[in-house]
Design a protein around this motif. Structure first.
Motif, PDB file in Angstrom:
ATOM      1  N   LYS A  60       0.830  -1.206   0.000  1.00 19.69           N
ATOM      2  CA  LYS A  60       0.000   0.000   0.000  1.00 19.69           C
ATOM      3  C   LYS A  60       0.870   1.264   0.000  1.00 19.69           C
ATOM      4  CE  LYS A  60      -4.154  -1.856   2.206  1.00 19.69           C
ATOM      5  NZ  LYS A  60      -5.042  -1.798   3.411  1.00 19.69           N
ATOM      6  N   ASN A 119       1.086   4.187  -2.858  1.00 17.21           N
ATOM      7  CA  ASN A 119       1.018   5.616  -2.546  1.00 17.21           C
ATOM      8  C   ASN A 119       2.180   6.368  -3.181  1.00 17.21           C
ATOM      9  OD1 ASN A 119       0.765   8.152  -1.290  1.00 17.21           O
ATOM     10  ND2 ASN A 119      -0.082   7.229   0.553  1.00 17.21           N
ATOM     11  N   THR A 164       1.596   6.559  -6.962  1.00 25.40           N
ATOM     12  CA  THR A 164       0.517   7.504  -7.275  1.00 25.40           C
ATOM     13  C   THR A 164       1.022   8.937  -7.170  1.00 25.40           C
ATOM     14  OG1 THR A 164      -1.156   5.942  -6.482  1.00 25.40           O
ATOM     15  CG2 THR A 164      -1.793   8.245  -6.641  1.00 25.40           C
ATOM     16  N   ARG A 165       1.814   9.216  -6.135  1.00 23.64           N
ATOM     17  CA  ARG A 165       2.397  10.558  -5.980  1.00 23.64           C
ATOM     18  C   ARG A 165       3.305  10.892  -7.151  1.00 23.64           C
ATOM     19  NH1 ARG A 165       4.376  11.810   0.196  1.00 23.64           N
ATOM     20  NH2 ARG A 165       2.363  11.653   1.243  1.00 23.64           N
TER      21      ARG A 165
END
Length: 310
Positions: free
Chosen positions: A225, A229, A232-233
């Motif tokens: 996870k 993250n 995605t950033r």
């Protein structure tokens, strides 16, 4: 349980007239009934002390085991905390994404002491994959021959977390594929980016038949996870940078000189290509800020700038 068998020849219980037959005689050691009772009481006290001593030893051993277990639990909790802290710090890393992936795999692999860990991306051709990052424990080797267009194993088609251990039910072909790869136990977790599966994180054991624990699966899921993250950033950051570059290109070709200034601080935020070309001197010596401050009306933000020397 302690059992004693205590025997004695009593000398004062019965008289000679109470025996149906002649009593046995000639015993060298006899005792009275009172002495016999005292001997039994002594054995009872000895038994109590033996049991008490044994219980003390057992309690001490149990406490030692609990202490050692607590110590191991504390050490494991500390190592887990350090591992998660290292992984979370990757959120702020500016390294290339491949380097971030490798560091994450190393944190997890070292903590769990597994054989291999890798992140794979399926190719456009469904039966192939690319290996983006790969970590191997000391003395271990990657089961794949390369990093590009490798055959995609059956456990990289899952839509959710897949845990394979020694006692997992597998078809013969699947078990044979694991054997060819040298894997005895595997955990595969899909990496979801923008709502769809983009990659897979795989953690494998090649040395022993491993039964994965719930805490281990939870840690792997948390790590994935965090990786999602991070990615995605990165995507959002690259998208923003692309948008800014596109906007800058539009303003550079607007046909006018553009100067953007922060109202509060007075700092220059942006100049387009025409502004940098036509007012190079004013920008370098800082006089442009003074010109704008004196000519722009605060009521409507509109003003006319006239430079005689130009």
């Amino acid at each position: 349980v302690i059992s004693w068998l205590v025997c004695g020849v009593l000398s004062d219980v019965y008289g000679d007239e109470t025996y149906e037959k002649e009593p046995l005689t000639g015993f060298e050691c006899t005792l009275t009934e009172r002495e016999f009772d005292r001997a039994v009481d002594c054995f009872r006290d000895i038994s109590g002390e033996l049991i008490k001593n044994k219980m003390t030893i057992m309690n001490a051993q149990a406490e030692t085991r609990r202490s050692k277990y607590s110590e191991r639990e504390m050490e494991n909790a500390l190592r887990r905390s350090e591992t998660l802290t290292g992984i979370v710090q990757l959120l702020e890393s500016d390294d290339a994404i491949e380097g971030v992936m490798l560091k994450l795999l190393k944190y997890i692999g070292t903590y769990l002491n597994i054989s291999i860990a890798c992140i794979c991306r399926p190719c456009a051709e469904d039966k192939y994959m690319d290996i983006l990052a790969n970590w191997c424990n000391e003395g271990m080797f990657c089961p794949y021959e390369g990093t590009r267009r490798q055959p995609r194993p059956f456990f990289l088609y899952t839509q959710k977390a897949l845990v394979l251990s020694e006692n997992s039910y597998l078809q013969e072909a699947e078990r044979q594929q694991l054997k060819e790869l040298g894997l005895k136990s595997v955990v595969t977790l899909p990496i979801i980016i923008n709502g769809s599966i983009s990659m897979y994180a795989t953690f494998g054991e090649c040395v022993k038949d491993r039964i994965w624990q719930v805490e281990e699966i939870k840690l792997l899921n948390d790590a994935v996870k965090i990786l999602q993250n991070i990615m995605t950033r990165r995507i959002q950051k690259n998208s923003l940078a692309s948008s800014y570059a596109a906007l800058e290109a539009i303003l550079d070709n607007a046909g006018s000189s553009i100067y953007v200034q922060d109202i509060e601080s007075g700092n220059c935020l942006f100049t387009n290509r025409s502004m940098r070309y036509n007012f190079e001197k004013e920008l370098q010596d800082g006089s442009m800020q003074g010109y704008l401050a004196g000519e722009i009306h605060s009521e409507n933000g509109i003003g006319e700038l006239y430079l005689p020397h130009r």
